[in-house]
Design an enzyme around this catalytic site. Structure first.
Site, PDB file in Angstrom:
ATOM      1  N   GLU A 113       1.030  -1.455  -0.325  1.00  0.00           N
ATOM      2  CA  GLU A 113       0.053  -0.233  -0.293  1.00  0.00           C
ATOM      3  C   GLU A 113       1.032   1.092  -0.101  1.00  0.00           C
ATOM      4  OE1 GLU A 113      -2.727  -0.670   2.916  1.00  0.00           O
ATOM      5  OE2 GLU A 113      -4.193  -0.929   1.991  1.00  0.00           O
TER       6      GLU A 113
ATOM      7  N   GLU B 274      -6.270  -6.702  -1.372  1.00  0.00           N
ATOM      8  CA  GLU B 274      -7.011  -6.848   0.139  1.00  0.00           C
ATOM      9  C   GLU B 274      -8.052  -5.943   0.075  1.00  0.00           C
ATOM     10  OE1 GLU B 274      -3.772  -5.120   2.251  1.00  0.00           O
ATOM     11  OE2 GLU B 274      -5.304  -4.235   3.928  1.00  0.00           O
TER      12      GLU B 274
END
Length: 460
Positions: A286, A378
């Protein structure tokens, strides 16, 4: 734990194979193995391994077996040359016992370490032949039936075609699965029973292995965490699931901070797993607080490292704004569309948390999916904090959209973390049940119900 892993790394260096002449085949299923734990203490054990050749005489032999728990490690062995790679253990006959006549045995021994339970090894083979304790001709093997078998059996090596992930038949496929939590915190959740349940009861196509780099992760013990990742890849492979190796960068948000670590890690795991059909590489979890240009620069340095060892694997690149294609930073997919990573066979990551990210995020994903190959590596059913109430309506809308677009996904998390995003109630990973209503959270029950529905993998 770090001291133990350092000891194991040292032992691994001293337990290498000596060069021996090529082994002879063992006739039919002509061997048996008696495995006995002779003593056990906290975190360690000693075992005797007696291998008996029931078939034709053999000169030059190798006994192989699988440690069924990823936390079990070979520390030392005797009366053979021992080694371990992931969960696979090998013992090659020494000069003085390398010939086994019919009905004769070799007595070996080993010391190992473990965390949690200490189940017995499985899948013993002598020179590639299963040790069943009898001498029988193996039954005829039926030719493979298209569309039958595990996800990896059916789909084989994956690749990107157009904006889709495609299988060996060049047909778009959607993988549905679960992500681990940080393996530095929840390693007890990833054992034989839990991975069996994921493959057999949840019928998952995918296990995403979340290896944090900071926060007590890879940077503290590169060799140890690399070994843990490889062990989980092996466990997924043995059950016919794909394994996504997640280089879980979060804080700091600029992946270039970990560029050298990423190159070292991916060079190692790519070389080790290049021959497998089940591995996908996710190179930056991320990215946040950083431009797309910086993320792209990182990707174009890491991807060639993987390609040098594993030229055909699918690689997934994180996107700006916590892998939101920039939406969480007030941007959108156009920056990626107009300035894509210069590499083939890649996809782009998209993350969402259903209670926080709704219509504007779904609109962006739908539009981007017409131009970019995407994978939701995710997502959560709750808020972006990982907590709060599950938003069933938003989660269902998201999963229906991903099904419609044939975009694969991994849910956060297959763990018993004390947070509402976890699939299991706290304490579940101390037991052996990973599928019943007694242990599932509301999020876990919803995801198991979605994932366990039949896949529609096209084969023609």
């Amino acid at each position: 734990m770090k001291r133990l892993l350092a000891l194991l790394a040292t032992c691994a260096m001293t337990l290498g194979f000596t060069a021996l002449p090529g082994p002879q085949a063992v006739a039919a299923t002509g061997c048996k193995v008696d495995y006995t734990v002779t003593s056990q203490w906290q975190g360690g054990f000693q075992a005797g391994v007696k291998v008996t050749n029931l078939g034709e005489p053999v000169t030059g032999w190798t006994l192989k077996f699988a440690m069924p728990d990823v936390e079990q490690k070979l520390v030392q062995g005797w009366n053979a040359t021992w080694s371990q790679s992931g969960s696979a253990v090998s013992a090659a006959g020494a000069d003085w016992n390398r010939t086994l006549a019919t009905n004769t045995s070799a007595d070996l021994g080993m010391v190992g370490s473990f965390t949690g339970t200490n189940p017995k090894p499985t899948a013993f083979t002598l020179n590639g032949v299963a040790c069943t304790g009898s001498v029988e001709e193996p039954p005829p093997v039926d030719p493979p039936v298209p569309g039958a078998g595990t996800p990896v059996d059916i789909n084989g090596k994956l690749h990107v075609c157009g904006v889709h992930l495609c299988n060996q038949y060049d047909r778009p496929v959607q993988l549905r699965g679960m992500s681990t939590h940080g393996i530095q915190w929840f390693s007890k959740c990833y054992n034989t029973a839990s991975v069996d349940a994921l493959a057999e009861d949840w019928k998952s196509d995918l296990l995403r292995v979340a290896m944090y780099v900071q926060e007590g992760g890879y940077e503290t013990d590169p060799a140890g965490f690399t070994s843990r990742v490889n062990g989980l890849v092996d466990m997924a492979e043995a059950r016919g699931m794909y394994a996504m190796i997640d280089f879980h960068t979060l804080t700091p948000g600029d992946p270039n901070y970990n560029l050298d670590r990423a190159k070292t890690f991916f060079a190692s795991v790519a070389a080790r797993n290049a021959d497998k059909n089940n591995v996908i590489y996710e190179i930056a979890n991320e990215p946040n607080g950083v431009s797309w240009t910086a993320i792209k620069n990182y990707a174009e340095q890491v991807i060639p490292v993987i390609r040098a060892a594993d030229p055909d694997a699918v690689i997934i690149v994180g996107t700006r704004g916590w892998s939101s294609l920039g939406v969480s930073d007030g941007s959108n997919e156009s920056e990626v569309v107009n300035n894509p990573v210069r590499a083939a066979n890649i996809m782009y990551a998209f993350h969402f948390y259903a209670a926080s990210h709704k219509d504007s995020y779904r609109t962006t994903l739908s539009r981007a999916a017409t131009q970019l190959p995407l994978f939701v590596t995710e997502f959560g059913t709750v808020s972006a904090t990982g907590g709060g109430a599950m938003d069933r309506a938003s989660t269902t809308a998201w999963l229906d959209l991903l099904d419609q677009l044939k975009i694969g996904y991994a849910n956060w998390t297959y763990s018993d973390a004390d947070e509402s995003s976890a699939s299991f109630k706290p304490g579940t990973c101390n037991g052996r049940d990973y599928s019943s209503s007694n242990v599932l959270t509301e999020s876990g029950a919803l995801l198991m119900n979605r994932i366990s529905t039949p896949d529609t993998f096209p084969t023609s």
